[in-house]
Scaffold this active site. Structure first.
Site, mmCIF file in Angstrom:
data_model
loop_
_atom_site.group_PDB
_atom_site.id
_atom_site.type_symbol
_atom_site.label_atom_id
_atom_site.label_comp_id
_atom_site.label_asym_id
_atom_site.label_seq_id
_atom_site.Cartn_x
_atom_site.Cartn_y
_atom_site.Cartn_z
ATOM 1 N N ASP A 133 0.831 -1.208 0.000
ATOM 2 C CA ASP A 133 0.000 0.000 0.000
ATOM 3 C C ASP A 133 0.868 1.260 0.000
ATOM 4 O OD1 ASP A 133 -1.313 -2.294 1.076
ATOM 5 O OD2 ASP A 133 -2.875 -1.026 1.925
ATOM 6 N N HIS A 187 -1.099 4.462 -0.482
ATOM 7 C CA HIS A 187 -2.130 5.315 0.124
ATOM 8 C C HIS A 187 -1.852 6.810 -0.008
ATOM 9 C CE1 HIS A 187 -5.236 2.773 1.671
ATOM 10 N NE2 HIS A 187 -4.386 1.966 2.284
ATOM 11 N N ASP A 246 -4.188 -0.395 -3.286
ATOM 12 C CA ASP A 246 -4.326 0.728 -2.350
ATOM 13 C C ASP A 246 -3.311 1.823 -2.661
ATOM 14 O OD1 ASP A 246 -6.397 -0.677 -1.225
ATOM 15 O OD2 ASP A 246 -5.661 -0.558 0.823
ATOM 16 N N ASP A 278 -6.316 7.162 -1.516
ATOM 17 C CA ASP A 278 -7.088 7.356 -0.272
ATOM 18 C C ASP A 278 -6.178 7.595 0.934
ATOM 19 O OD1 ASP A 278 -9.672 7.325 -1.249
ATOM 20 O OD2 ASP A 278 -9.967 5.191 -0.928
ATOM 21 N N ARG A 279 -6.747 8.300 1.884
ATOM 22 C CA ARG A 279 -6.113 8.677 3.156
ATOM 23 C C ARG A 279 -5.002 9.710 2.937
ATOM 24 N NH1 ARG A 279 -8.097 6.209 7.559
ATOM 25 N NH2 ARG A 279 -9.195 4.254 7.280
ATOM 26 N N ASN A 336 -8.568 -2.968 -2.106
ATOM 27 C CA ASN A 336 -9.942 -2.667 -1.696
ATOM 28 C C ASN A 336 -10.258 -1.180 -1.783
ATOM 29 O OD1 ASN A 336 -8.093 -2.655 0.685
ATOM 30 N ND2 ASN A 336 -9.897 -1.871 1.737
ATOM 31 N N HIS A 337 -9.219 -0.321 -1.808
ATOM 32 C CA HIS A 337 -9.462 1.120 -1.919
ATOM 33 C C HIS A 337 -9.561 1.599 -3.354
ATOM 34 C CE1 HIS A 337 -9.512 3.009 2.100
ATOM 35 N NE2 HIS A 337 -8.966 1.862 2.457
ATOM 36 N N HIS A 370 -3.656 -8.404 -3.062
ATOM 37 C CA HIS A 370 -3.742 -7.324 -2.082
ATOM 38 C C HIS A 370 -4.173 -7.826 -0.712
ATOM 39 C CE1 HIS A 370 -4.200 -3.364 -0.410
ATOM 40 N NE2 HIS A 370 -5.399 -3.715 0.030
ATOM 41 N N ARG A 398 -12.310 -6.850 9.943
ATOM 42 C CA ARG A 398 -12.712 -5.647 9.213
ATOM 43 C C ARG A 398 -14.208 -5.596 8.956
ATOM 44 N NH1 ARG A 398 -8.021 -3.547 6.537
ATOM 45 N NH2 ARG A 398 -6.277 -5.000 6.628
ATOM 46 N N HIS A 427 -2.255 -4.709 2.462
ATOM 47 C CA HIS A 427 -3.553 -4.517 3.118
ATOM 48 C C HIS A 427 -3.493 -4.160 4.604
ATOM 49 C CE1 HIS A 427 -7.866 -4.804 3.136
ATOM 50 N NE2 HIS A 427 -7.970 -5.993 3.669
#
Length: 553
Positions: free
Chosen positions: A297, A299, A326, A329-330, A358-359, A407, A455, A482
């Site tokens: 990730d 991110h 990923d 995001d964030r 997943n993002h 992922h 999760r 992840h």
């Protein structure tokens, strides 16, 4: 009576453990905090505060399923404890379950009617639910949805009249859908249909008149337009993305300059064509004597991505990378990250491989910042375009027939073969169950067998599940991402599974290292390199995230 005495004698020790857990939490040591709260709960399970506090720590680790379970236990222990509803509502919110969150914040408001913070959060939650209902009302069924990519010609984006082109049909349909949704709310379905039809006819007349005038003025919208001379950023000459362009773009991004929309469209559209042609499971061949790097990730941490390239070299045919989902995001430089990865893919398809995380989905991007960032830095059209392209990303890779890279993780059923993964129709938003969901969301667990996901999506799987999957598919190793790890990586399941995470000091608060893995052919033994975070401009993580979510960050 002896039981009561035991409970009383345990209470002071439980409080000590809670205080230690609180200190660990303040130090961002959330796993340690969870362990200490767990020990406190073992001594006194009737204290709702312990459950709610552990729920909060789970939320910080993005373990929303576990947070919901703990918060629910706090509510069962003390139905009048407002923090229990608050923590559960926040976890529901983080999962995009706005309607469930609204119920909990209504309860918080009921228990604390004079709390201004509770009032503020309830209002924001109500807004989020209203927005969701509106979007559902104007949404077009999947079968009727047209590709936004097919309506874009990047050659028509530049200087001159009407430089950013969107077709009349797209504009009209979008406007009509919005009008219809509003009318349904206020007038009912039959009346709304009649009024909307008349309005649409009028709208089409206006748009067609405007388009005809614009056609006469510019002779033809198919003429290629020039990029504004005052634009000093990176330029693509013709249709070929070169290393010189990518380097110039990286320098511009480093100085917080945006890429011209024309070139952004070109990079994203060219990447889309390449990704669409790939299978859902991609086989990667690393020749003998060559190496291959896998990153986890990122991110949206663009400056840490640049540091990876400083440490390990830029992507090229001789220095290939796989980024394992990923990307966005964030972090608040997600657009810079994704355009960088896409540009390298355009420059040399064998230099970089990309897997879906997943993002890379609408639901996550709407909540965690990418959608807002793209809308702020580019346009609404790009929001839809990225959503389309993310659906083209492969789901997994196999390196030299031995290393399975995905992922999230493995599956809720035995007997899944690589051919089953290749057969997945991935061109959609991630479902909430099934193989595709589990590839993107699942996590390893220390105990054997399978368990519920911490999760709230996917599942947890043990070393026996990993071993059996590898044996049945003649593989040696699972590499997945992840999950944030203190050292940037973790080796589990008897050495058969490695988690790699490449966003150091995640969200500017976790204090973790980042890592990447280099494999050397032919033995394909993993060589793990760790690194620390580097400074970045003063733009906080989640700067573009959903307003309501930022209230809890």
């Amino acid at each position: 009576m002896p039981v009561m005495e035991t409970e009383n004698s345990n209470t002071p020790r439980a409080e000590e453990l809670k205080q230690l857990a609180n200190e660990a939490f303040k130090g961002h040591k959330y796993s340690q905090a969870i362990d200490l709260y767990t020990r406190a709960i073992a001594l006194n399970s009737e204290n709702a505060v312990y459950w709610a506090n552990r729920a909060f720590a789970h939320t910080k680790l993005e373990e929303y399923g576990s947070a919901i379970q703990d918060a629910t236990k706090a509510i069962e222990t003390d139905p009048k404890y407002s923090k229990g509803y608050y923590r559960r509502g926040a976890a529901y919110l983080a999962m995009g379950k706005f309607k469930d969150a609204l119920k909990d914040f209504q309860q918080v408001k009921k228990l604390c009617p004079n709390d201004p913070d509770a009032t503020k959060k309830l209002k924001e939650c109500e807004k989020a639910v209203m927005k969701l209902k509106f979007e559902e009302a104007i949404s077009v069924p999947e079968s009727q949805r047209r590709s936004v990519a097919d309506s874009i010609d990047y050659h028509t984006v530049g200087s001159g009249p009407g430089s950013s082109y969107v077709s009349t049909k797209v504009t009209a349909v979008s406007a009509a859908a919005a009008l219809m949704a509003v009318l349904v709310v206020y007038m009912g379905t039959k009346a709304a249909t009649a009024v909307a039809a008349a309005a649409l006819a009028a709208l089409l007349m206006v748009l067609l008149t405007f388009r005809w005038a614009r056609f006469n003025d510019t002779k033809s919208r198919t003429l290629e337009l020039e990029v504004e001379p005052q634009y000093t950023g990176a330029r693509i000459e013709g249709d070929v993305v070169t290393l010189d362009f990518v380097k110039k773009m990286l320098d511009d991004f480093k100085n917080q300059k945006n890429l011209h929309k024309r070139y952004a469209y070109q990079v994203v559209l060219q990447t889309r064509e390449m990704l669409r042609a790939l299978p859902s499971l991609v086989d990667v061949v690393v020749p003998e004597g060559k190496h291959f790097t896998v990153c986890g990730d990122v991110h949206g941490q663009f400056y840490d991505l640049l540091n990876i390239f400083e440490l390990n070299g830029l992507p090229s045919e001789d220095n290939p990378y796989l980024f394992n989902g990923d990307f966005v995001d964030r972090g608040s430089f997600s657009l810079e990250v994704i355009l960088t990865l896409f540009a390298f893919k355009c420059m040399c398809p064998s230099a970089i491989y990309l897997a879906r995380g997943n993002h890379e989905s609408k639901s996550m991007n709407k909540i965690y910042g990418f959608e807002g960032e793209v809308r702020s830095k580019l346009s609404e059209t790009f929001v839809e375009l990225f959503a389309e392209v993310f659906c083209c990303l492969p789901l997994a890779h196999v390196i030299n027939g031995k290393v399975f890279v995905v992922h999230g993780g493995l599956f809720s059923v035995d007997g899944v073969k690589l051919s089953d993964i290749r057969a997945i129709d991935r061109f959609c938003e991630p479902p909430e169950e099934g193989l595709m969901c589990e590839l993107l969301w699942s996590d390893p667990q220390p105990q054997p067998g399978r368990g519920p996901s911490k999760r709230g999506v996917g599942l947890s799987f043990g070393a026996d599940i990993t071993k059996r999957f590898l044996q049945e598919n003649n593989l040696d190793l699972v590499v997945r991402s992840h999950e944030v790890k203190d050292e940037g990586y973790e080796i589990e399941h008897d050495g058969k599974l490695i988690t790699v995470f490449s966003a150091p000091n995640y969200c500017d608060q976790m204090g973790n290292k980042g890592a990447f893995i280099r494999f050397e052919a032919p033995d394909m033994k993993p060589n793990i390199v760790t690194f620390s975070a580097v400074p970045h401009p003063d733009v906080k993580p989640m700067a573009y995230a959903n307003n309501f979510l930022r209230m809890f960050s």
